[in-house]
Design an enzyme around this catalytic site. Structure first.
Site, PDB file in Angstrom:
ATOM      1  N   HIS A   1       8.006 -18.437   0.350  1.00 65.24           N
ATOM      2  CA  HIS A   1       8.960 -17.892   1.328  1.00 65.24           C
ATOM      3  C   HIS A   1       8.319 -16.919   2.296  1.00 65.24           C
ATOM      4  O   HIS A   1       8.606 -16.950   3.503  1.00 65.24           O
ATOM      5  CB  HIS A   1      10.093 -17.158   0.595  1.00 65.24           C
TER       6      HIS A   1
ATOM      7  N   GLN B   1       8.534 -19.533  -4.976  1.00 60.85           N
ATOM      8  CA  GLN B   1       9.118 -18.368  -4.307  1.00 60.85           C
ATOM      9  C   GLN B   1       8.106 -17.649  -3.433  1.00 60.85           C
ATOM     10  O   GLN B   1       8.453 -17.084  -2.398  1.00 60.85           O
ATOM     11  CB  GLN B   1       9.714 -17.413  -5.346  1.00 60.85           C
TER      12      GLN B   1
ATOM     13  N   HIS C   1      53.318  17.036  -3.261  1.00 57.36           N
ATOM     14  CA  HIS C   1      53.307  15.723  -3.906  1.00 57.36           C
ATOM     15  C   HIS C   1      54.497  15.595  -4.857  1.00 57.36           C
ATOM     16  O   HIS C   1      55.207  14.586  -4.858  1.00 57.36           O
ATOM     17  CB  HIS C   1      51.997  15.518  -4.693  1.00 57.36           C
TER      18      HIS C   1
ATOM     19  N   GLU D   1      16.076 -10.959  -8.658  1.00 60.73           N
ATOM     20  CA  GLU D   1      16.974 -11.817  -7.888  1.00 60.73           C
ATOM     21  C   GLU D   1      17.161 -13.149  -8.622  1.00 60.73           C
ATOM     22  O   GLU D   1      18.277 -13.606  -8.841  1.00 60.73           O
ATOM     23  CB  GLU D   1      16.380 -12.059  -6.498  1.00 60.73           C
ATOM     24  N   HIS D   2      16.045 -13.773  -8.981  1.00 57.08           N
ATOM     25  CA  HIS D   2      16.060 -15.017  -9.755  1.00 57.08           C
ATOM     26  C   HIS D   2      15.286 -14.777 -11.053  1.00 57.08           C
ATOM     27  O   HIS D   2      14.154 -14.304 -11.007  1.00 57.08           O
ATOM     28  CB  HIS D   2      15.357 -16.158  -9.015  1.00 57.08           C
TER      29      HIS D   2
ATOM     30  N   ASP E   1      18.321 -22.913  -5.196  1.00 49.74           N
ATOM     31  CA  ASP E   1      18.201 -22.726  -3.755  1.00 49.74           C
ATOM     32  C   ASP E   1      18.996 -23.769  -2.983  1.00 49.74           C
ATOM     33  O   ASP E   1      19.415 -23.518  -1.846  1.00 49.74           O
ATOM     34  CB  ASP E   1      16.728 -22.809  -3.335  1.00 49.74           C
TER      35      ASP E   1
END
Length: 433
Positions: free
Chosen positions: A264, A261, A423, A330-331, A364
């Site tokens: 990235h 990761q 109403h 996230e992961h 992924d």
């Protein structure tokens, strides 16, 4: 290489102690506002100007010609083609099972509420193309939209300097999925293009109803500005991996996954949470060895040594679970004894990868799950991209004369209690002579 955070014996809320990437979306929002406004007012001309200014590319045609998409598919490497087709098939199978069914609730004889699920009419899907290019993100965005029944799907990705077109593998992935509306536009101007559309040249781009897909801080800032004009999936930040591991974990696996990761982006976060000093020592040795051997070692090193990455030392797995729930990765990988039992206790993660043979890189590409996931702790309250992202719940309320009469007094009582007598009058008039 990684910083260490020792939480042993701590009773504090770990959220403020855990590492995070510094990402000032608010400041970026003000910087991209002029670009977004220019696109709204001036359309294609403003998109071209911003693309030249920010990306250094003079784009001849904003919409990618059909022949360029077809040529990219024809030139696709056979191994990449096979991998993309397998990714598409697995993603489609998983996302088909996420479809909602219409449900009708009978409240009385003649009184029903039906929950329908209707697809968004038109979506714009953003596929990054900066430090890395992501044909896999085409799959992850397009498949759930198609499964949901979205009728109009457009994809945009930044133009490459050598061609003026998106990366050819991205174009090929679009072709494999039957997407022919593709734009060579990236950054904030791409988000503004989808939000406002343009019609000052043919073929134009119609505004979309929703924008999804990850991007850099400028993309995120533009999505924040456009929220309300269109729907968005999330404000994505840099990618994250957290690994909850005990002394049964293989340090080679842990190190490789942290590095995967970090590859990235220099702002990518890699976090190991463990009670095992022995594992920590072994992982640090492996990280140093594997980083030296990886292609993007400078980028990886910057990410692993940044303030967003760390080894978090905890008393035991119980505390470790509290830490990963507070972090909301996230992961999240679970590399422990009986990993499924541990994974089922997690409450905050975008996606959970269970055991030694379920690395994040599988997700992924070819797990069948979606890799567009909440970042920055948003997994504590938000979900990743799915078929449901592209569906809207619409209720059909259908009451007969007798069913309304049965509940009329309650409607009147509540309308009077809220000092909204009109109403109640709207119900009473139906039963007056």
């Amino acid at each position: 290489m990684l910083n260490r955070i020792d939480l042993r014996g701590s009773v504090e809320d770990p959220r403020r102690l855990l590492p995070r990437a510094a990402l000032d979306v608010s400041a970026a929002t003000e910087q991209v506002r002029p670009t977004v406004e220019a696109v709204r007012e001036h359309g294609a001309a403003a998109i071209r100007e911003a693309t030249h200014r920010f990306d250094g590319v003079q784009v001849e045609r904003l919409r990618v010609p059909a022949e360029a998409i077809a040529a990219a598919e024809e030139a696709l490497d056979p191994a990449v083609r096979a991998a993309l087709l397998e990714s598409i098939a697995r993603a489609r199978k998983v996302h088909l099972d996420q479809r909602r069914t219409e449900v009708t609730t009978v409240l009385s004889d003649g009184g029903t509420v039906t929950q329908r699920w209707l697809p968004v009419g038109r979506v714009g899907l953003y596929v990054p193309g900066g430090l890395a290019v992501y044909p896999s993100s085409v799959v992850m965005n397009v498949v759930p939209a198609q499964v949901a029944g979205v009728e109009s799907i457009a994809v945009t990705s930044p133009p490459q300097k050598d061609t003026g077109l998106p990366n050819r593998n991205i174009l090929a992935a679009c072709a494999l999925l039957g997407i022919d509306e593709v734009y060579a536009v990236g950054g904030a101007q791409a988000i503004a293009m989808f939000g406002y559309g343009y019609g000052d040249e043919a073929p134009g781009c119609a505004p979309v109803d929703m924008i999804t897909g990850p991007g850099n801080v400028w993309v995120t800032a533009a999505k924040r500005l456009l929220r309300g004009v269109v729907g968005i999936d999330a404000e994505a930040g840099p990618t994250e991996i957290a690994i909850l591991a005990d002394d049964s974990a293989d340090p080679r696996h842990v190190a490789a996954d942290l590095i995967s990761q970090a590859e990235h982006d220099p702002l990518a976060a890699s976090v190991l949470v463990t009670p095992s000093p022995e594992l920590i020592e072994a992982v640090e040795v492996e990280v140093a060895k594997q980083v030296a051997e990886t292609r993007h070692n400078q980028r990886v090193t910057e990410a692993l040594t940044g303030p967003q990455s760390a080894i978090v030392i905890v008393d035991d797995l119980e505390q470790g679970l509290k830490v990963v729930d507070a972090y909301g990765a996230e992961h999240l990988e679970i590399q422990t004894r009986d990993p499924r039992a541990v994974a089922e206790r997690v409450r905050s993660a975008g996606a959970i990868f269970v055991g030694a043979w379920s690395p994040v890189s599988l997700g992924d590409y070819c797990a069948g799950s979606n890799h567009v996931l909440p970042t920055g702790g948003c997994a504590r309250h938000s979900s990743g991209l799915s078929t449901q992202t592209f569906l809207r719940g619409v209720q059909l309320i259908e009451y007969s004369h007798d069913a309304l009469r049965e509940v009329a007094d309650h409607v009147v009582a509540l309308s009077d209690a809220e000092d909204l007598p009109a109403h109640g009058a709207a119900v009473k008039v139906r039963f007056s002579a």
